[in-house]
Scaffold this motif. Sequence first.
Motif, PDB file in Angstrom:
ATOM      1  N   GLU A  30      -4.585   4.673  -6.179  1.00 25.03           N
ATOM      2  CA  GLU A  30      -4.031   3.486  -6.826  1.00 25.03           C
ATOM      3  C   GLU A  30      -3.404   3.838  -8.170  1.00 25.03           C
ATOM      4  O   GLU A  30      -2.281   3.427  -8.472  1.00 25.03           O
ATOM      5  CB  GLU A  30      -5.119   2.432  -7.018  1.00 25.03           C
ATOM      6  CG  GLU A  30      -4.594   1.137  -7.595  1.00 25.03           C
ATOM      7  CD  GLU A  30      -5.657   0.058  -7.693  1.00 25.03           C
ATOM      8  OE1 GLU A  30      -5.351  -0.963  -8.323  1.00 25.03           O
ATOM      9  OE2 GLU A  30      -6.769   0.219  -7.152  1.00 25.03           O
ATOM     10  N   ALA A  31      -4.121   4.617  -8.973  1.00 28.52           N
ATOM     11  CA  ALA A  31      -3.606   5.002 -10.292  1.00 28.52           C
ATOM     12  C   ALA A  31      -2.369   5.883 -10.180  1.00 28.52           C
ATOM     13  O   ALA A  31      -1.358   5.648 -10.855  1.00 28.52           O
ATOM     14  CB  ALA A  31      -4.696   5.720 -11.088  1.00 28.52           C
ATOM     15  N   LEU A  32      -2.430   6.884  -9.327  1.00 30.29           N
ATOM     16  CA  LEU A  32      -1.294   7.792  -9.184  1.00 30.29           C
ATOM     17  C   LEU A  32      -0.100   7.104  -8.544  1.00 30.29           C
ATOM     18  O   LEU A  32       1.049   7.400  -8.897  1.00 30.29           O
ATOM     19  CB  LEU A  32      -1.705   9.034  -8.378  1.00 30.29           C
ATOM     20  CG  LEU A  32      -2.699   9.960  -9.092  1.00 30.29           C
ATOM     21  CD1 LEU A  32      -3.249  11.001  -8.130  1.00 30.29           C
ATOM     22  CD2 LEU A  32      -2.064  10.604 -10.311  1.00 30.29           C
ATOM     23  N   GLY A  33      -0.336   6.171  -7.629  1.00 34.29           N
ATOM     24  CA  GLY A  33       0.759   5.399  -7.043  1.00 34.29           C
ATOM     25  C   GLY A  33       1.479   4.572  -8.093  1.00 34.29           C
ATOM     26  O   GLY A  33       2.712   4.501  -8.114  1.00 34.29           O
ATOM     27  N   THR A  34       0.711   3.969  -8.977  1.00 31.81           N
ATOM     28  CA  THR A  34       1.305   3.200 -10.079  1.00 31.81           C
ATOM     29  C   THR A  34       2.083   4.122 -11.011  1.00 31.81           C
ATOM     30  O   THR A  34       3.200   3.794 -11.434  1.00 31.81           O
ATOM     31  CB  THR A  34       0.210   2.442 -10.845  1.00 31.81           C
ATOM     32  OG1 THR A  34      -0.451   1.552  -9.938  1.00 31.81           O
ATOM     33  CG2 THR A  34       0.788   1.644 -11.993  1.00 31.81           C
ATOM     34  N   THR A  86       7.106   4.870   5.279  1.00 31.23           N
ATOM     35  CA  THR A  86       7.765   3.626   5.659  1.00 31.23           C
ATOM     36  C   THR A  86       9.082   3.925   6.365  1.00 31.23           C
ATOM     37  O   THR A  86       9.631   5.023   6.225  1.00 31.23           O
ATOM     38  CB  THR A  86       7.995   2.719   4.426  1.00 31.23           C
ATOM     39  OG1 THR A  86       8.466   1.447   4.865  1.00 31.23           O
ATOM     40  CG2 THR A  86       8.982   3.319   3.451  1.00 31.23           C
ATOM     41  N   ASP A  87       9.574   2.944   7.083  1.00 33.18           N
ATOM     42  CA  ASP A  87      10.866   3.052   7.759  1.00 33.18           C
ATOM     43  C   ASP A  87      11.621   1.749   7.531  1.00 33.18           C
ATOM     44  O   ASP A  87      11.307   0.729   8.145  1.00 33.18           O
ATOM     45  CB  ASP A  87      10.670   3.294   9.252  1.00 33.18           C
ATOM     46  CG  ASP A  87      11.973   3.521   9.989  1.00 33.18           C
ATOM     47  OD1 ASP A  87      13.063   3.303   9.389  1.00 33.18           O
ATOM     48  OD2 ASP A  87      11.922   3.900  11.168  1.00 33.18           O
ATOM     49  N   PRO A  88      12.605   1.747   6.623  1.00 31.65           N
ATOM     50  CA  PRO A  88      13.343   0.517   6.308  1.00 31.65           C
ATOM     51  C   PRO A  88      13.996  -0.144   7.513  1.00 31.65           C
ATOM     52  O   PRO A  88      14.247  -1.346   7.494  1.00 31.65           O
ATOM     53  CB  PRO A  88      14.408   0.982   5.305  1.00 31.65           C
ATOM     54  CG  PRO A  88      13.857   2.233   4.727  1.00 31.65           C
ATOM     55  CD  PRO A  88      13.055   2.872   5.820  1.00 31.65           C
ATOM     56  N   SER A 134       0.824  -1.213   0.000  1.00 34.15           N
ATOM     57  CA  SER A 134       0.000   0.000   0.000  1.00 34.15           C
ATOM     58  C   SER A 134       0.858   1.263   0.000  1.00 34.15           C
ATOM     59  O   SER A 134       0.317   2.369  -0.025  1.00 34.15           O
ATOM     60  CB  SER A 134      -0.918   0.007   1.223  1.00 34.15           C
ATOM     61  OG  SER A 134      -0.150   0.123   2.405  1.00 34.15           O
ATOM     62  N   THR A 135       2.184   1.103   0.011  1.00 35.68           N
ATOM     63  CA  THR A 135       3.043   2.296   0.129  1.00 35.68           C
ATOM     64  C   THR A 135       2.899   3.270  -1.039  1.00 35.68           C
ATOM     65  O   THR A 135       2.964   4.476  -0.802  1.00 35.68           O
ATOM     66  CB  THR A 135       4.521   1.918   0.340  1.00 35.68           C
ATOM     67  OG1 THR A 135       4.951   1.058  -0.705  1.00 35.68           O
ATOM     68  CG2 THR A 135       4.739   1.269   1.694  1.00 35.68           C
TER      69      THR A 135
END
Length: 148
Positions: A63-67, A116-118, A35-36
């Motif tokens: 979803e579209a803009l993330g892709t 996120t935090d790796p 979902s990131t």
Amino acid sequence: MRTLIKGMIAGAAGTSALNATTYLDMAIRARGGSSTPQDTVERLAEGLHVDLGEEETAENRKEALGTLLGYGTGLGAAVCYATLTRRRASWPVGVLTLTALATIGSNVPMVALGVTDPREWSVSSWVADIVPHVVYGTAAYIAYEQLR
């Protein structure tokens, strides 16, 4: 202009390879997608005060803009590589450079936005991130060198 076009073609090849690798991993391990990308779009929209619409509309746009962000990262990494390399790089150097550019381009904005935090990622999360990026770097390098 030719360098830009070659970089875009190489980036498209690398992005296709990355996506295929990611979806193959999802199929093999029966895992859901991340979902990131959508979370990144949401954070960007909030920061820029952009209204993505109501519930379903907003989810579809995220979803579209993330892709599209992923495609932009893949194209941009290879265009940067093409712009920076005047001479043919050896296979390991070229692949590692393209892998690093794509990894940085995708992960740094998400970390900067707090998506996120790796440091908290599991080993399987690291593998799910690194392997597709190495495949990207390999495919983009091969494509770019074939176009030289």
